[in-house]
Design an enzyme around this catalytic site. Structure first.
Site, PDB file in Angstrom:
ATOM      1  CG  HIS A  61     -10.591   3.202   1.653  1.00  0.00           C
ATOM      2  ND1 HIS A  61     -11.432   3.140   2.744  1.00  0.00           N
ATOM      3  CD2 HIS A  61      -9.515   3.096   2.117  1.00  0.00           C
ATOM      4  CE1 HIS A  61     -10.674   3.252   3.748  1.00  0.00           C
ATOM      5  NE2 HIS A  61      -9.425   3.186   3.473  1.00  0.00           N
ATOM      6  CG  HIS A  63      -1.934   1.100   1.214  1.00  0.00           C
ATOM      7  ND1 HIS A  63      -3.334   0.650   0.741  1.00  0.00           N
ATOM      8  CD2 HIS A  63      -1.888   2.358   1.452  1.00  0.00           C
ATOM      9  CE1 HIS A  63      -3.961   1.977   0.879  1.00  0.00           C
ATOM     10  NE2 HIS A  63      -3.087   2.930   1.446  1.00  0.00           N
TER      11      HIS A  63
END
Lengths: 266, 968
Positions: free
Chosen positions: B296, B233
């Site tokens: 997300h 990430h």
């Protein structure tokens, strides 16, 4: 004649302060932001202004119910003072969440010249937030600055805009006695309770109220999002038809007329 | 802990829209027999208050005296439930953010009442059901589908909440040492897995050898810091790794493709790219605009409402933390879901139903974006079965800032100031969780990674940051996102060093261990670097904005990161190792084209019915139900809205904003994505995404020569060489086209491992690149909408139509995929984009629409619906590549095409502006509201615009109000 001063109230969650500031400035006022914390520290600051604007937004998240927490915060120290401000010639505009705050504060419709909650703005019948342009009619009302008989298009954007009075008598009084300054109308220009022309199911199509002496106006739809010509949803068609854009959008009348009255009284 | 309970509900003679909505939701979730639902809002208040205080508070604050009533229950009282109702009560789980409770406490304070603990719950009194265990389980199941989410909320049946959570057990404050010395790779990997670190063997070995060199074991906090910072990430290990592909070695894929395009193009309007939270682009002589798009996905799969909401909150903070703070002016969002009509039997275990996901995600975006006062102006929604386990939630934000504030730099001695929300146990391991694949158990195992947002806290942060920025009170700023303080402080401290005192961080509740404070992903927090001389002014200003701010530490000059808790050192890390010690990944990639075939379909018998079916596809259909729940007007910058036309229900290709009030200078914002093409050829998917984003920009009046783009990847498991090969192939196609278009990439992001493992199979999403395009224009009055404007105007098709039904909506409506996915001819496409732009700037057209899903037929229908006019089309007039049957002419999704509405007297000028770009007049606008398609002399289809509208609005008419309006 000097430019009237407009106080643009800020508070946690209020989020339409910039456009409200700009609209009043464009109308000729001198606009100034003041945070609720600063105002509560010294409520006398209110006396420096001719106009108080409570902009739209989600004050304190609209937690508990819309506008409730900010109204509660203002009530003790500021409520009576705002009432005096109005009695002494001040003008007040509440837009959307600002309208909800003024209603909870008892400043609207204020039919008996004292602070009490006579009406509420509660959950839309759809039970959710909705953003859409509506057609409004300004009624013959007590409002000192809003001309009657106009058909206006403004965007509504709220989840709790359904106006309900505490009893049937109050409800009728709003319309009969000139408190219901702005109403949602259908394609024929008639006040309506029907969705979607009336986006929330407000009784008698009431979209905006003024107070007993016409110095306070609250509206659910947004003149602060429709005051420039390019705000209007159909400005391209208008431009095709007339070859150019008009000077103003439909919401500008509120700011212009308010500033005009404040200046004349100033 | 026992507490007062106050229930607030509508008076008996008042309407109860919330209860009515709950009844609809429970019924839709499959529960029959409900005769009515009444909603209650519940509040819990500390038992220290007196009965009189509680009564007064309920009357004056909690209850709306006009339409509501309230009931107070004393602490410990457990009234028997009414005999004729079942009560479902929904309580936030311990530790889950409860924003309303904070406001309740504020109101207590405003009323000069004692500050006590507060909590909230919701309750639904359901009538009409029998009393039985079967009904109980059915009701709870329906409530889970329609009203609540188990992950963050607890459901109670016919009982009341116990009270407020008691004091948590004291945290373990000891420095935890994690011995690595002597462990073999398998043991290291096992340790990584057990700790949820998501580090592989190579990475664990690099850590092991670093600490072997230091002669000590890492602490838990150090290991967590490394895991956060080295997560996929945060570090994009795959895209920055070395890839071996078709005999080539590509060193740092991102740098040698995407970033290279930007570097080579060297456009002068790029102010800051790839170095900050968001790409910064020149807007006018004073100001710049910046843009960022994030995903997300994982949190939204498990808790759609909280996941999407905190996604919006996160990308807003990204923009707020760009340069020396940008003011967010617009949100965009793009979703990919499985079809909302998916049969319950086809739903893999552990997945939420796509309709539940869709509704939750929309509500999440709504309930974060709207209170923030940031308009959601543009987006799209895409549907495919393979998104069932991994729905995609892309959230974007645009900001504006003075160009003079575009760059930041923290200095040694600057104070590290944390601003905004308090730190709790929420979101621990979000960064590492997002780097793993989901499986049937993820929902229960990873609930800690899910957070609920508190937009009002973020709004206060935004107000405070903007006030401080205007007074030049800080030298650097960044947001707390994935990895929390560890990533934010770690990033800012790069090249400097930092000394952090964790016990200075305000906590939501006691009981957090130091490492938890350090990596918590609690929302609504920013980190600032503040010169000591400006600290007092900054702290005062934050207080005036009701935004909590604390000094967390000091930036150093020795490149060491020291983290303390109550003066005990929990980490002492070399920042050089933290940022550059990550071993480079070497990945194998290969590509073999899938063996799809063009279907042999019988000739289309009913082109009218085929058009209605295409319009009713979930991907094509009206998204009005979604759009209307977003505030797209706040900030008063909107000059081109998401819906257009005489009744404001036609689709817009792009948003137009004039962000500086009173100025006509503007921004055009659009997206492009088509996941289905990826199943045939990822290169086609990538090209078409860019071309579609550019078409949308140009059709709306944007300038193709002053447009920047963003690349947002969502992909499957890139450890599979084929899957990575698809990514490389897509990337190279995208970059080649962007180079031709001269559109630099200014920001991007990737979300990999989007796979869902069930016991039977692994479901992989089609590789997706969302391309977002932003154009700066001088005058918003030269922008257009897609709705038809006038009877008698000519309809001009620009661009060439080819035999390209592969991946099309038409094939989908026949249950086929096909092989001929649309491709883009770069030079011809560029010429088309620029020619159409020239023509539109010369006001040759009064409306324009890009041709995408559903081809020319869908485009004509959408323009007609918006304008409430009709159209007569001759398909034989279309410019084509070789002979093409009328079905293909109607529905082919060939790229680089536009449909323009041109007044007859503007045709000569249009011709001059289009030059040698292929185009043809294919029809006329008619006053009669009918869509007529002919193939030369042969009438092919006649469809009433009202029928088209009904078909187009029905699929996502989730309140049942849109189609009602059609007959009006």
């Amino acid at each position: 004649m000097s430019a009237p001063k407009a106080l643009i109230l800020r508070a946690p969650g209020i989020n339409c302060e910039r456009e409200t500031h700009h609209a009043f400035t464009r109308a000729g006022a001198t606009s100034e932001y003041l945070h609720i914390q600063q105002l509560l520290q010294d409520p006398r600051q209110l006396d420096r202004f001719a106009i108080l604007a409570v902009p739209g937004g989600f004050s304190y998240g609209d937690d508990i119910s819309s506008g409730r927490v900010l109204a509660q915060e203002m009530k003790g120290k500021l409520g009576e003072r705002v009432l005096q401000f109005v009695d002494r010639g001040g003008l007040v505009l509440g837009i959307c969440n600002g309208f909800q705050v003024l209603v909870r504060l008892g400043l609207l419709p204020c039919t008996k010249a004292r602070l009490e909650e006579e009406v509420t703005l509660t959950h839309n019948l759809s039970s959710h937030y909705e953003c859409r342009w509506v057609t409004l009619k300004t009624e013959k009302s007590r409002c000192l600055f809003l001309p009657a008989g106009l058909l206006l298009r403004w965007p509504a954007a709220h989840g709790e805009g359904r106006l309900v009075a505490r009893d049937a008598a109050t409800q009728q009084l709003l319309v009969d006695e000139g408190f219901a300054a702005v109403r949602y109308v259908d394609d024929a220009g008639e006040p309506t309770e029907r969705y979607p022309q009336n986006p929330n199911g407000a009784r008698l199509g009431i979209a905006g109220l003024c107070n007993h002496n016409g110095r306070v106006l609250g509206v659910m739809p947004h003149p602060d999002r429709s005051y420039l010509p390019t705000h209007m949803p159909d400005w391209r068609r208008t431009m095709l038809a007339h070859g150019k854009l008009p000077e103003d959008g439909d919401g500008m009348v509120v700011f212009r007329e308010m500033v005009k009255v404040a200046a004349a009284e100033g | 802990m026992q507490a007062w309970r106050i229930d607030v509900l509508a008076k008996a003679d008042q309407l109860d829209p919330v209860g009515d909505a709950a009844k609809r939701a429970l019924t839709a979730a499959g529960l029959s027999g409900i005769t009515g639902v009444r909603a209650r809002r519940g509040y819990l208040l500390g038992a220290e208050l007196t009965a009189q205080q509680v009564e007064g508070f309920a009357r004056d604050v909690l209850c709306d005296p006009v339409v509501e009533q309230f009931v107070v229950h004393a602490p410990g009282a457990r009234p028997a439930p009414a005999a004729d109702i079942h009560a479902v009560t929904i309580v936030p789980r311990p530790g889950v953010t409860d924003p309303v409770a904070h406001s309740v406490q504020k109101a207590l304070n405003d009323m000069h009442l004692p500050m006590v603990a507060a909590g909230t719950y919701r309750c639904f009194d359901v009538r009409g059901l029998e009393r039985s265990d079967v009904v109980k389980s059915q009701l709870l199941q329906a409530a889970r589908k329609g009203l609540a989410n188990d992950t963050v909320q607890e459901l109670l049946f016919d009982t009341i909440p116990d009270g407020l959570p008691g004091a948590p057990p004291p945290p373990d404050l000891a420095v935890q040492s994690v011995p690595l010395a002597g462990l073999d790779e398998a043991a290291l990997v096992a340790l990584s897995q057990k700790g949820g670190l998501a580090l592989d063997g190579h990475e664990m070995k690099a850590i092991q050898s670093h600490f072997d060199g230091l002669g000590r074991a890492p602490t838990r906090l150090e290991l967590e810091t490394l895991a956060q910072t080295w997560s996929e990430h945060c570090k994009h290990k795959t895209l920055t790794g070395t890839v071996r592909f078709e005999g080539r070695t590509i060193d740092n894929l991102l740098k040698s493709t995407i970033a290279k395009v930007t570097r080579d193009l060297d456009r002068d309007f790029c102010v800051s790219v790839f170095v900050d939270n968001a790409g910064i682009v020149k807007f006018d002589d004073e100001d710049s605009v910046c843009i960022k798009v994030e995903t997300h996905n994982r949190p939204s799969a498990i808790e759609p409402f909280g996941g999407a909401g905190t996604g919006v909150g996160g990308v807003i903070r990204d923009v707020l933390g760009t340069g020396l703070a940008a003011r967010p002016i617009a949100n965009t969002d793009v979703f990919c879901f499985a079809p909302p009509d998916l049969g319950r039997a086809e739903l893999p275990q552990g997945c939420l139903h796509p309709l539940t996901v869709l509704k939750g995600v929309v509500a999440g975006v709504r309930d974060y974006g709207n209170p923030m006062g940031i308009p959601t102006v543009n987006g799209s929604v895409h549907f495919d079965e393979d998104f069932v386990g991994n729905p995609l939630v892309y959230v974007g934000n645009v900001g504006i800032l003075p160009t003079a504030r575009a760059h930041k730099k923290a200095n040694p001695g600057d104070k590290i100031v944390a601003l905004g929300g308090r730190t709790g146990r929420d979101g621990i391991h979000g960064a590492t969780f997002s780097s793993l694949e989901l499986h049937t158990e993820s929902e229960t195992l990873s609930s800690g990674a899910v957070q609920i947002g508190d937009p009002i806290t973020e709004r206060k942060v935004m107000d405070a940051v903007m006030a401080c920025a205007d007074r030049d009170l800080f030298s650097a700023i960044t947001d707390c996102g994935a990895g929390g303080f560890s990533s934010a402080v770690g990033e800012m401290a790069e090249g400097l060093g930092a000394d952090v005192q964790l016990d200075a961080a305000p906590l939501k509740y006691a009981g957090l261990a130091p490492w938890e404070i350090w990596i918590s992903e609690a929302q609504e927090r920013m980190v600032l670097a503040v010169p000591p001389a400006k600290l007092d002014e900054l702290l005062q200003l934050c207080e005036a904005e009701a935004c909590e701010a604390v000094v967390l530490g000091t930036f150093r000059d020795d490149n060491r990161l020291i983290v303390r808790h109550q003066d005990v050192v929990h980490a002492d890390l070399d920042l050089h190792f933290l940022h550059d010690g990550l071993p480079k990944r070497v990945l194998e990639a290969s590509y073999k084209a899938p063996a799809h075939r063009e279907p042999t379909l019988p000739p289309e018998q009913d082109h009218g019915a085929a058009l209605l079916k295409v319009l009713g596809d979930f991907g094509v259909c009206s998204k009005e139900w979604i759009v209307r729940q977003y505030d797209h007007e706040v900030q008063a910058a909107s000059a081109g809205k998401p819906l257009c036309g005489v009744r404001e229900d036609g689709p817009a290709d792009a948003a137009v904003l004039a962000p500086k009030l009173g100025s006509l200078r503007g921004v055009v914002l659009a997206n492009g994505l088509n996941p289905r093409y990826s199943k045939i050829d990822p290169a086609a998917m990538a090209e078409c995404a860019l071309d579609e984003a550019m078409r949308n920009v140009v059709a709306t009046g944007g300038d193709p020569d002053y447009t920047v783009v963003l690349d947002n990847y969502c992909w499957g498991n890139t450890r599979d060489p084929q899957c990575l090969g698809e990514l490389v192939r897509a990337t190279e196609a995208l970059c080649a086209l962007a180079t031709t278009y001269r559109t630099p990439f200014v920001s991007g992001k990737d979300s990999l491992h989007n796979e869902f493992r069930t016991t039977a199979r692994t479901i992989r999403i089609p590789g997706c690149i969302l391309v977002t395009a932003m154009s700066v224009i001088a005058d918003v009055r030269l922008t257009l909408t897609s709705d038809l404007k006038g009877d008698g105007n000519q309809l001009v098709l620009v661009g060439t139509t080819k035999d390209e039904l592969g991946g099309s909506v038409y094939y989908k409506s026949k249950g086929e995929l096909g092989r001929n996915a649309p491709r883009v001819d770069p030079e011809r496409a560029k010429a088309t984009l620029h020619a159409v732009h020239r023509a539109l700037q010369a006001r040759c057209a009064v409306s324009a629409h890009d041709l995408s899903e559903g081809g020319v037929a869908a485009a004509v229908a959408e323009m007609a619906i918006g304008g409430r006019l009709g159209a007569a089309i001759d398909l034989a007039a279309m410019p084509t590549d070789g002979p093409l049957d009328p079905t293909r002419r109607m529905f082919s999704e060939s790229q680089s095409r536009f449909l323009l509405e041109v007044p007859p007297d503007r045709l000569p000028d249009l011709r001059a502006n289009l030059g040698d770009v292929p185009f043809a007049v294919i029809g006329q606008v008619t006053a009669a509201p009918t869509l007529r398609f002919a193939d030369g002399a042969r009438e092919l289809a006649t469809v009433a615009v009202a029928d088209a509208e009904r078909a187009w609005k029905a699929p996502l008419d989730l309140d049942g109000t849109l189609t009602q309006e059609v007959s009006r």
